[in-house]
Enzyme design. Structure first.
Site, PDB file in Angstrom:
ATOM      1  N   CYS A 110      10.766  44.577 112.322  1.00 57.63           N
ATOM      2  CA  CYS A 110      11.985  45.118 111.705  1.00 57.63           C
ATOM      3  C   CYS A 110      12.709  46.146 112.569  1.00 57.63           C
ATOM      4  O   CYS A 110      13.858  46.476 112.302  1.00 57.63           O
ATOM      5  CB  CYS A 110      11.656  45.705 110.333  1.00 57.63           C
ATOM      6  SG  CYS A 110      11.110  44.469 109.137  1.00 57.63           S
ATOM      7  N   HIS A 246      16.989  50.989 108.373  1.00 63.50           N
ATOM      8  CA  HIS A 246      16.433  49.674 108.047  1.00 63.50           C
ATOM      9  C   HIS A 246      16.234  49.591 106.536  1.00 63.50           C
ATOM     10  O   HIS A 246      15.646  50.485 105.924  1.00 63.50           O
ATOM     11  CB  HIS A 246      15.106  49.472 108.770  1.00 63.50           C
ATOM     12  CG  HIS A 246      14.322  48.318 108.248  1.00 63.50           C
ATOM     13  ND1 HIS A 246      14.835  47.038 108.183  1.00 63.50           N
ATOM     14  CD2 HIS A 246      13.066  48.239 107.729  1.00 63.50           C
ATOM     15  CE1 HIS A 246      13.938  46.233 107.664  1.00 63.50           C
ATOM     16  NE2 HIS A 246      12.858  46.933 107.369  1.00 63.50           N
ATOM     17  N   ASN A 276      15.299  43.001 102.175  1.00 60.48           N
ATOM     18  CA  ASN A 276      14.895  43.380 103.529  1.00 60.48           C
ATOM     19  C   ASN A 276      15.151  42.187 104.441  1.00 60.48           C
ATOM     20  O   ASN A 276      14.483  41.157 104.338  1.00 60.48           O
ATOM     21  CB  ASN A 276      13.412  43.748 103.519  1.00 60.48           C
ATOM     22  CG  ASN A 276      12.885  44.162 104.877  1.00 60.48           C
ATOM     23  OD1 ASN A 276      13.471  43.877 105.906  1.00 60.48           O
ATOM     24  ND2 ASN A 276      11.741  44.821 104.883  1.00 60.48           N
TER      25      ASN A 276
END
Length: 320
Positions: A110, A246, A276
């Site tokens: 990520c 994020h 996400n």
């Protein structure tokens, strides 16, 4: 020589996956998903759409509709490549028609997009100039364990891209901070498919995460990364206009902002409607923030992420 973002784009798949669908898969409730994650829905790519297809669409959005000179490099941040070999970036390069341009994948899960931005900046500073295309793209729907409510409720598919190029002095990337802590590599993983475990139980090919420990790690680490880039550039926290974090989940983003003492108005959220989106999360959220309230020249922006590995990245830039 200053390097900054001169093009920005994103791509979202058409299919909307609701909490009701996820709840049915994972034997949970819509209320549990909303309360714990703050996510209401996410997007899934079609079965015949690969990560490269998402990446190409986002890249075209960032490059614009007119004729474009080939970039000096193409970097694709992803942890869900089309296949083990070749690099998915080569498939993206072919689709975009940029023959001969060096193109490669980068996997920091990520945090991958920020790692790729830092690498691309270095390439432009030491190379022949021009621009670099940096894409973050992931199709996590292919590696979700739909019986695990803790993970399947979180992730969606998407791609985001930026074009990096030379900007006037005082603009662009001001500081960056990267950190990997391999002692915690097992916190986020897909166990099978590599050389350590080529095959095995089908569940070993699916995504796993120790959510509680990851949350505590993020809350310890992300604020430190933010302060690291601010300290390196001599910028105060209250002088930053936007913080693009994020989007691990809406609740965690909100808690990180609270821990830092950052007003919610400065922290754009895409997690409630997109979940996400892994390596795509930062550029997708930056593009969404720009659409909602266009970025002004001179705005200071912090981009920060924590991902598997455990990998952490932060970048401070001044918009041009």
């Amino acid at each position: 020589m200053s390097i900054g973002i001169v093009g920005l784009g994103a791509h979202l798949p058409d299919r909307v996956v609701t909490n009701a669908e996820v709840a049915a898969w994972a034997d949970t409730t819509e209320e549990w998903i909303h309360t714990v994650t703050g996510i209401e829905e996410r997007r899934y790519a079609a079965d015949d759409e690969a990560t490269s297809d998402l990446a190409v669409a986002a890249a075209r959005a960032a490059l614009g509709s007119g004729p474009v000179a080939p970039p000096a490099a193409i970097l694709l941040a992803t942890s869900t490549p089309d296949q083990p070999q070749p690099a998915t970036a080569s498939v993206v390069q072919r689709a975009l028609g940029f023959a001969g341009v060096p193109s490669f994948d980068l996997n920091a899960v990520c945090s991958g997009f920020l790692y790729a931005v830092v690498v691309a900046e270095a390439l432009l500073r030491t190379g022949p100039g021009g621009t670099a295309l940096v894409v973050g793209a992931d199709k996590y729907s292919t590696i979700m364990n739909r019986r695990d409510r803790r993970t399947v409720s979180l992730f969606g598919d998407a791609a985001g891209a930026v074009v990096l190029g030379e900007v006037p002095a005082g603009y662009g990337i001001q500081a960056s901070h990267l950190l990997t802590d391999g002692h915690h590599a097992e916190l986020i993983e897909v166990r099978a498919g590599g050389t350590r475990l080529p095959a095995g139980d089908p569940d070993d090919h699916l995504f796993r995460m120790n959510g509680f420990v990851v949350r505590e790690y993020v809350l310890r680490t992300l604020p430190k990364a933010v302060h690291a880039v601010l300290d390196a550039s001599g910028v105060r926290l209250d002088e930053v206009d936007r913080f693009v974090f994020h989007q691990a989940n809406a609740r965690l983003v909100e808690t990180c902002a609270e821990e830092l003492g950052v007003p919610p108005a400065k922290v754009p959220l895409t997690a409630p409607l997109l979940g996400n989106t892994a390596a795509a999360s930062i550029p997708v959220t930056l593009a969404a923030a720009h659409r909602e309230r266009p970025l002004r020249r001179g705005e200071r922006i912090v981009l920060a992420a924590v991902g598997g590995g455990m990998s952490t990245g932060a970048v401070l830039l001044t918009w041009y």
